[in-house]
Scaffold this motif. Structure first.
Motif, PDB file in Angstrom:
ATOM      1  N   UNK A 229       0.592  -1.121  -0.145  1.00 21.77           N
ATOM      2  CA  UNK A 229      -0.047   0.338  -0.279  1.00 21.77           C
ATOM      3  C   UNK A 229       0.780   1.131  -0.011  1.00 21.77           C
ATOM      4  N   UNK A 230       0.731   1.433  -1.263  1.00 21.62           N
ATOM      5  CA  UNK A 230       1.615   3.394  -0.950  1.00 21.62           C
ATOM      6  C   UNK A 230       1.256   4.004  -0.204  1.00 21.62           C
ATOM      7  N   UNK A 260      -5.270  -5.949  -2.613  1.00 19.39           N
ATOM      8  CA  UNK A 260      -5.102  -6.351  -4.140  1.00 19.39           C
ATOM      9  C   UNK A 260      -3.312  -7.024  -4.022  1.00 19.39           C
ATOM     10  N   UNK A 261      -3.752  -7.626  -3.023  1.00 18.31           N
ATOM     11  CA  UNK A 261      -2.313  -8.417  -3.124  1.00 18.31           C
ATOM     12  C   UNK A 261      -1.022  -9.091  -3.973  1.00 18.31           C
ATOM     13  N   UNK A 262      -0.216  -8.998  -3.908  1.00 17.42           N
ATOM     14  CA  UNK A 262       1.229  -9.236  -5.126  1.00 17.42           C
ATOM     15  C   UNK A 262       1.863 -10.322  -4.040  1.00 17.42           C
ATOM     16  N   UNK A 263       2.052 -10.544  -5.326  1.00 21.99           N
ATOM     17  CA  UNK A 263       2.931 -11.906  -4.646  1.00 21.99           C
ATOM     18  C   UNK A 263       5.018 -11.164  -4.363  1.00 21.99           C
ATOM     19  N   UNK A 293       0.463 -14.306   3.430  1.00 21.78           N
ATOM     20  CA  UNK A 293       0.075 -13.245   2.657  1.00 21.78           C
ATOM     21  C   UNK A 293      -1.024 -13.098   3.494  1.00 21.78           C
ATOM     22  N   UNK A 294      -0.919 -11.786   2.879  1.00 20.78           N
ATOM     23  CA  UNK A 294      -1.808 -10.601   3.713  1.00 20.78           C
ATOM     24  C   UNK A 294      -3.080  -9.802   2.615  1.00 20.78           C
ATOM     25  N   UNK A 295      -4.544  -9.919   2.958  1.00 18.86           N
ATOM     26  CA  UNK A 295      -5.331  -9.120   1.807  1.00 18.86           C
ATOM     27  C   UNK A 295      -5.853  -8.151   2.881  1.00 18.86           C
TER      28      UNK A 295
END
Length: 329
Positions: A229-230, A260-263, A293-295
């Protein structure tokens, strides 16, 4: 007609020399608030970065730095009372999952004693809204699903001391809101990145090593995912929550993430593109205390203040790289 100017009480921001704190303080100043920034300037990472953040803020009208340990209850309580502040944004904490394994008592003081000190100071000074930082780490180990982690999901199996302290802070706040009636909002931050960031975060550490031609260590064999998250989107959420306090005696928890989780491997390839450098990767097992993971499900925050993340990872990492090159000279 009475021409007496209206004096708006300052907003106290703890951890103001930290990554999120400095950006929150800056945005408050931009919208005309006066800000008292509290920070202890510890050496968890290079204090020079914290000093540089503070110097940027101190160059702005309406800002004052107070160097103080929030766990020094008498001093912090006096500051809150004498300042006349009616809103406190409490971001100061000992961060880092891995650091907690070797330095547990740093978390006892900063996170537990520090949070209790803030609660006591706020309730005795008549603070009208306390906004405080929690963490996505409270959700523990869980698989990704299409809906994301919701604030109503169980958060009773922390896998690190850091996560346990953050969940404890939430429970302390819930009890204080009920007992003493002052509204509180807890913010479960998901992985925050961007300019002026923390050097202990993966994207920052990877950048430093890649620019030096050193290999990077990729934990979890690269199979982890994070809801990156920016920082500007994070600040939007913090101020949105600040401006929408719960009713008297209310305590609310909000996820603040990108939804929007990103690998991890996708993040690394995006960073490689931003830097123009291909990383040499050393793959290692998951470290103790890490989660796969986090989402963030952000429905609750969106309903409160129209929260909508705007900056995607490729753009955000480009901005970070541009800052890092400028900051490093």
């Amino acid at each position: 007609m009475d021409q007496t100017p209206v004096i708006v009480p300052p907003v106290i921001v703890t951890g103001a020399a930290g990554f999120v704190g400095c950006h929150v303080a800056e945005r408050l100043l931009e919208r005309g608030e006066t800000v008292i920034g509290v920070d202890v300037f510890n050496a968890y990472y290079d204090p020079a970065l914290k000093e540089a953040r503070a110097a940027r803020l101190e160059s702005r009208r309406g800002y004052k730095t107070v160097r103080m340990d929030i766990a020094d209850h008498a001093a912090f309580a006096d500051l809150v009372k004498t300042s006349g502040a009616r809103r406190v944004i409490h971001l100061a904490a000992q961060a880092g999952v891995r650091y907690s394994i070797d330095n547990p008592f740093a978390y006892e003081r900063s996170n537990l004693a520090g949070h209790l000190s803030v609660l006591e100071a706020c309730r005795h000074a008549g603070v009208e809204h306390l906004v405080y930082a929690s963490s996505s780490s409270v959700y523990g180990e869980r698989p990704l699903n299409g809906d994301g982690f919701r604030e109503t999901d169980p958060a009773d199996h922390p896998v690190s001391l850091y996560a346990a302290t953050k969940r404890s802070c939430e429970l302390l706040s819930q009890s204080y809101a009920k007992l003493y009636g002052f509204p509180q909002s807890g913010l479960r931050f998901f992985t925050v990145y961007g300019p002026w960031g923390r050097p202990d975060m993966a994207y920052y550490g990877f950048t430093e090593k890649m620019l030096k031609g050193q290999p990077i260590e990729v934990y979890g064999e690269g199979r982890m995912a994070r809801d990156f998250t920016y920082i500007d989107d994070i600040v939007d959420g913090v101020l949105g929550v600040l401006d929408h306090p719960p009713a008297a005696g209310g305590h609310e928890l909000y996820n603040i993430g990108d939804n929007d989780p990103v690998g991890l491997m996708e993040m690394i390839s995006t960073l490689e593109a931003a830097l123009g450098v291909e990383a040499t990767k050393i793959f290692l097992p998951m470290q103790p205390g890490d989660v796969p993971a986090t989402f963030a499900n952000i429905d609750k925050l969106r309903a409160l203040c129209g929260y909508k993340p705007k900056v995607k990872l490729a753009d955000g990492l480009q901005r970070f790289v541009a800052w890092r090159r400028a900051y490093a000279g």
